[in-house]
Design a protein around this motif. Sequence first.
Motif, PDB file in Angstrom:
ATOM      1  N   VAL A  43      -5.837   3.862   3.219  1.00 57.04           N
ATOM      2  CA  VAL A  43      -4.442   3.454   3.004  1.00 57.04           C
ATOM      3  C   VAL A  43      -3.500   4.583   3.424  1.00 57.04           C
ATOM      4  O   VAL A  43      -3.705   5.740   3.016  1.00 57.04           O
ATOM      5  N   PRO A  44      -2.456   4.267   4.188  1.00 55.56           N
ATOM      6  CA  PRO A  44      -1.436   5.294   4.448  1.00 55.56           C
ATOM      7  C   PRO A  44      -0.593   5.494   3.198  1.00 55.56           C
ATOM      8  O   PRO A  44      -0.268   4.523   2.515  1.00 55.56           O
ATOM      9  N   LYS A  45      -0.240   6.725   2.891  1.00 54.85           N
ATOM     10  CA  LYS A  45       0.590   6.949   1.705  1.00 54.85           C
ATOM     11  C   LYS A  45       1.995   6.382   1.890  1.00 54.85           C
ATOM     12  O   LYS A  45       2.622   5.937   0.931  1.00 54.85           O
ATOM     13  N   GLN A  46       2.466   6.395   3.128  1.00 59.80           N
ATOM     14  CA  GLN A  46       3.769   5.782   3.404  1.00 59.80           C
ATOM     15  C   GLN A  46       3.661   4.266   3.231  1.00 59.80           C
ATOM     16  O   GLN A  46       2.690   3.651   3.674  1.00 59.80           O
ATOM     17  N   HIS A  47       4.648   3.659   2.584  1.00 58.62           N
ATOM     18  CA  HIS A  47       4.623   2.215   2.391  1.00 58.62           C
ATOM     19  C   HIS A  47       4.911   1.505   3.711  1.00 58.62           C
ATOM     20  O   HIS A  47       6.024   1.571   4.231  1.00 58.62           O
ATOM     21  N   VAL A  48       3.884   0.839   4.237  1.00 58.00           N
ATOM     22  CA  VAL A  48       4.007  -0.016   5.421  1.00 58.00           C
ATOM     23  C   VAL A  48       3.397  -1.342   5.009  1.00 58.00           C
ATOM     24  O   VAL A  48       2.306  -1.373   4.434  1.00 58.00           O
ATOM     25  N   VAL A  49       4.098  -2.441   5.239  1.00 55.44           N
ATOM     26  CA  VAL A  49       3.677  -3.733   4.700  1.00 55.44           C
ATOM     27  C   VAL A  49       2.375  -4.208   5.336  1.00 55.44           C
ATOM     28  O   VAL A  49       1.415  -4.544   4.633  1.00 55.44           O
ATOM     29  N   ASN A  50       2.336  -4.266   6.640  1.00 52.26           N
ATOM     30  CA  ASN A  50       1.141  -4.720   7.355  1.00 52.26           C
ATOM     31  C   ASN A  50       1.338  -4.442   8.843  1.00 52.26           C
ATOM     32  O   ASN A  50       2.318  -3.791   9.232  1.00 52.26           O
TER      33      ASN A  50
END
Length: 119
Positions: A46-53
């Motif tokens: 998982v990337p720590k930065q919030h990326v939806v998809n």
Amino acid sequence: MSTSTDDCIFCRIARGEIPARKLYEDDEIVAFHDIAPKAPVHFLIVPKQHVVNLYEVDESHERVLGRMLGMAGGLARGEGAGNGFRVVVNNGRLGGQEVYHLHIHVLGGNAPLGSGMPR
Ligand code: 5GP
Ligand code: ZN
């Protein structure tokens, strides 16, 4: 699509607010075991930065996405899936996505996974 991270479960795991069985972490990526494993080895990168998809990614995400994919084999081997594994990224409602924070599933174990293609 919301970019709020306050109540995003994977942002909260990345921030250490919710426990997870982590197997890798650095400043931009965390990998942890899936809470409801669908195979003997099943963890998420998982990337720590919030990326939806993957609908939401742009060139700025290429480096971290490359790193995530690049570490999958080594982590899989380290978890005992040295004879084969699969990566899955579910995107959107029809793609079976339940958690709307981008993640790579790594699935493996001691039996053939089959083709995994919809029939
Ligand atoms: P998706 O369907 O969005 O591709 O997959 C989400 C995955 O996240 C599921 O396999 C689910 O079991 C896992 N998951 C959901 N909530 C949690 C949690 O709080 N902790 C962990 N470790 N995994 C979770
Ligand atoms: Zn998030």
